[in-house]
Design an enzyme around this catalytic site. Structure first.
Site, mmCIF file in Angstrom:
data_model
loop_
_atom_site.group_PDB
_atom_site.id
_atom_site.type_symbol
_atom_site.label_atom_id
_atom_site.label_comp_id
_atom_site.label_asym_id
_atom_site.label_seq_id
_atom_site.Cartn_x
_atom_site.Cartn_y
_atom_site.Cartn_z
ATOM 1 N N LYS A 45 0.779 -1.240 0.000
ATOM 2 C CA LYS A 45 0.000 0.000 0.000
ATOM 3 C C LYS A 45 0.811 1.293 0.000
ATOM 4 O O LYS A 45 0.309 2.358 0.385
ATOM 5 C CB LYS A 45 -1.026 0.035 1.165
ATOM 6 C CG LYS A 45 -1.856 -1.194 1.333
ATOM 7 C CD LYS A 45 -2.314 -1.839 0.045
ATOM 8 C CE LYS A 45 -3.345 -1.037 -0.718
ATOM 9 N NZ LYS A 45 -3.567 -1.673 -2.062
ATOM 10 N N HIS A 131 7.036 -7.186 -2.452
ATOM 11 C CA HIS A 131 6.779 -6.613 -1.117
ATOM 12 C C HIS A 131 7.728 -7.248 -0.093
ATOM 13 O O HIS A 131 7.532 -7.089 1.116
ATOM 14 C CB HIS A 131 5.340 -6.889 -0.678
ATOM 15 C CG HIS A 131 4.301 -6.078 -1.396
ATOM 16 N ND1 HIS A 131 4.483 -4.757 -1.732
ATOM 17 C CD2 HIS A 131 3.046 -6.392 -1.818
ATOM 18 C CE1 HIS A 131 3.393 -4.310 -2.347
ATOM 19 N NE2 HIS A 131 2.515 -5.280 -2.406
ATOM 20 N N SER A 161 -4.853 2.393 4.435
ATOM 21 C CA SER A 161 -4.982 1.862 3.081
ATOM 22 C C SER A 161 -4.997 0.327 3.100
ATOM 23 O O SER A 161 -5.787 -0.318 2.401
ATOM 24 C CB SER A 161 -3.819 2.387 2.233
ATOM 25 O OG SER A 161 -3.892 1.900 0.925
HETATM 26 P P1 A3P Z 1 -5.136 4.576 -0.851
HETATM 27 O O1 A3P Z 1 -5.723 3.280 -0.408
HETATM 28 O O2 A3P Z 1 -4.736 5.431 0.327
HETATM 29 O O3 A3P Z 1 -5.970 5.313 -1.814
HETATM 30 P P2 A3P Z 1 -0.080 -0.220 -3.744
HETATM 31 O O4 A3P Z 1 -0.139 -0.040 -5.202
HETATM 32 O O5 A3P Z 1 1.314 -0.339 -3.217
HETATM 33 O O6 A3P Z 1 -1.000 -1.315 -3.303
HETATM 34 O O7 A3P Z 1 -0.603 1.135 -3.068
HETATM 35 C C1 A3P Z 1 -1.960 1.494 -3.182
HETATM 36 C C2 A3P Z 1 -2.142 2.920 -2.713
HETATM 37 O O8 A3P Z 1 -1.540 3.804 -3.672
HETATM 38 C C3 A3P Z 1 -3.623 3.275 -2.640
HETATM 39 O O9 A3P Z 1 -3.754 4.238 -1.599
HETATM 40 C C4 A3P Z 1 -3.835 3.884 -4.030
HETATM 41 O O10 A3P Z 1 -4.976 4.674 -4.153
HETATM 42 C C5 A3P Z 1 -2.553 4.692 -4.149
HETATM 43 N N1 A3P Z 1 -2.278 5.056 -5.560
HETATM 44 C C6 A3P Z 1 -2.238 4.255 -6.634
HETATM 45 N N2 A3P Z 1 -2.037 4.966 -7.758
HETATM 46 C C7 A3P Z 1 -1.942 6.265 -7.371
HETATM 47 C C8 A3P Z 1 -1.759 7.497 -8.069
HETATM 48 N N3 A3P Z 1 -1.658 7.536 -9.404
HETATM 49 N N4 A3P Z 1 -1.707 8.641 -7.349
HETATM 50 C C9 A3P Z 1 -1.823 8.608 -6.002
HETATM 51 N N5 A3P Z 1 -2.016 7.486 -5.291
HETATM 52 C C10 A3P Z 1 -2.078 6.323 -5.964
#
Ligand code: A3P
Length: 317
Positions: A45, A131, A161
């Site tokens: 996340k 991860h 998240s």
């Molecule tokens: P939130 O749940 O706070 O919205 P991962 O890809 O490592 O699983 O992380 C997911 C998090 O990154 C989520 O956070 C997601 O919304 C955010 N995320 C993914 N793409 C993004 C972008 N283009 N800009 C900002 N946040 C992004």
């Protein structure tokens, strides 16, 4: 198709994990990284999908423009340690199968097998997601001096998240309620273990490894252009003005959220009625979840756990 029951957490060499990331352990550890591989490492996340998407566009959007519309991001950027044989992947895989081999696929119950997918990739550089905590990374990445981009996100927003992700993702253990979840987050009883050990472990490694670029989610949000420039320089890339503009536009949260090949909407393990994968993309959403008492307890515990590191995070911009 009936989905398998949610996996349970267990202790794996001192790190909480599920079988979906440990069942293929010998093959993961023996994975043969190459010097031109690019690894995106994060605690869950922290923005792995965001940076995966950026790199995929940088390296492939001009050469094969259809790739972005036809192949789901999780196939373009395989997840090294994921091993879920027979897990339904939904319609997106069917589309990808059609696109690649030109046949009509009615149903496509494929598997998520990171190492196998990576070994079969014919495009290069291979962009790889992980991860894993730093001490679990296959040694070939260090031997080959592959480039590694680590992205860290502040603990409070990560916990929030991750909580929503675990609620909607049936391939993760049951999260329970927010208050017990936060307690377990502090105890490191999450898939991939302790956030505190993850971010500090990679940070320590970065101090002696020039092949690691350590980025912060908060910086990416605050000044995306600046962080993109750091990425270009680390990767030795000089993208054209046009490509830079294209990348900048496509990786905006609202645009990525609409992209069915990147937003997880076709993944049958995800239940979007509970929460979307691209949820908020903000710094500071923790304030909508933490009570004053939880915040106080969390801060005290945080001070204790992070007292021996210079690593600093921002929880607001
Ligand atoms: P939130 O749940 O706070 O919205 P991962 O890809 O490592 O699983 O992380 C997911 C998090 O990154 C989520 O956070 C997601 O919304 C955010 N995320 C993914 N793409 C993004 C972008 N283009 N800009 C900002 N946040 C992004």
């Amino acid at each position: 198709m009936e989905l398998p029951a949610r996996p349970t957490l267990f202790d794996f060499h001192g790190v909480s994990m599920t079988k979906y990331f440990t069942d293929n352990w010998d093959n993961i550890q023996n994975f043969k990284a190459r010097s031109d591989d690019i690894l995106i490492a994060t605690y869950p996340k922290a923005g792995n999908t965001w940076v995966s998407y950026i790199l995929d566009l940088l390296y492939f959007s001009q050469m094969s423009p259809d790739r972005r519309d036809q192949i789901p991001l999780h196939q373009r950027v395989p997840f090294l340690e994921m091993h879920i044989p027979g897990f339904p992947l939904g319609k997106s895989s069917s589309v990808a199968c059609c696109a690649q081999v030109g046949i009509i696929v009615v149903t496509c119950h494929s598997s998520l097998l990171g190492v196998d997918e990576l070994n079969q990739l014919t495009t290069f550089p291979r962009i790889i997601k992980t991860h894993l905590p730093v001490h679990f990374l296959p040694k070939s990445f260090w031997e080959q001096n592959s480039k590694i981009i680590y992205v860290a996100r502040n603990a409070k927003d990560t916990a929030v998240s991750y909580f929503h992700f675990d609620r909607m993702n049936r391939a993760q253990p049951e999260p329970g309620d927010w208050s017990s979840y936060l307690q377990r987050f502090m105890e490191g009883k999450m898939v991939f273990g302790s956030w505190y050990e993850h971010v500090t472990g990679w940070w320590e490694k970065k101090q002696t490894s020039s092949n690691i670029l350590y980025l912060f989610y908060e910086d990416l949000i605050e000044d995306t252009d600046k962080e993109l420039c750091r990425l270009y320089s680390f990767l030795g890339l000089s993208p054209t003005v046009e490509l830079k503009k294209q990348v900048r536009e496509k990786v905006l949260f609202d645009n990525m959220k609409k992209d069915k090949m990147a937003n997880g909407s076709r993944d049958e393990a995800f239940d979007f009625k509970i929460s979307p994968f691209m949820r908020k993309g903000k710094v500071g959403d923790w304030k909508n979840h933490f009570t004053a008492q939880q915040d106080e307890q969390f801060n005290e515990d945080y001070e204790r756990k992070m007292k021996n590191t210079h690593l600093q995070f921002r929880t607001a911009l």
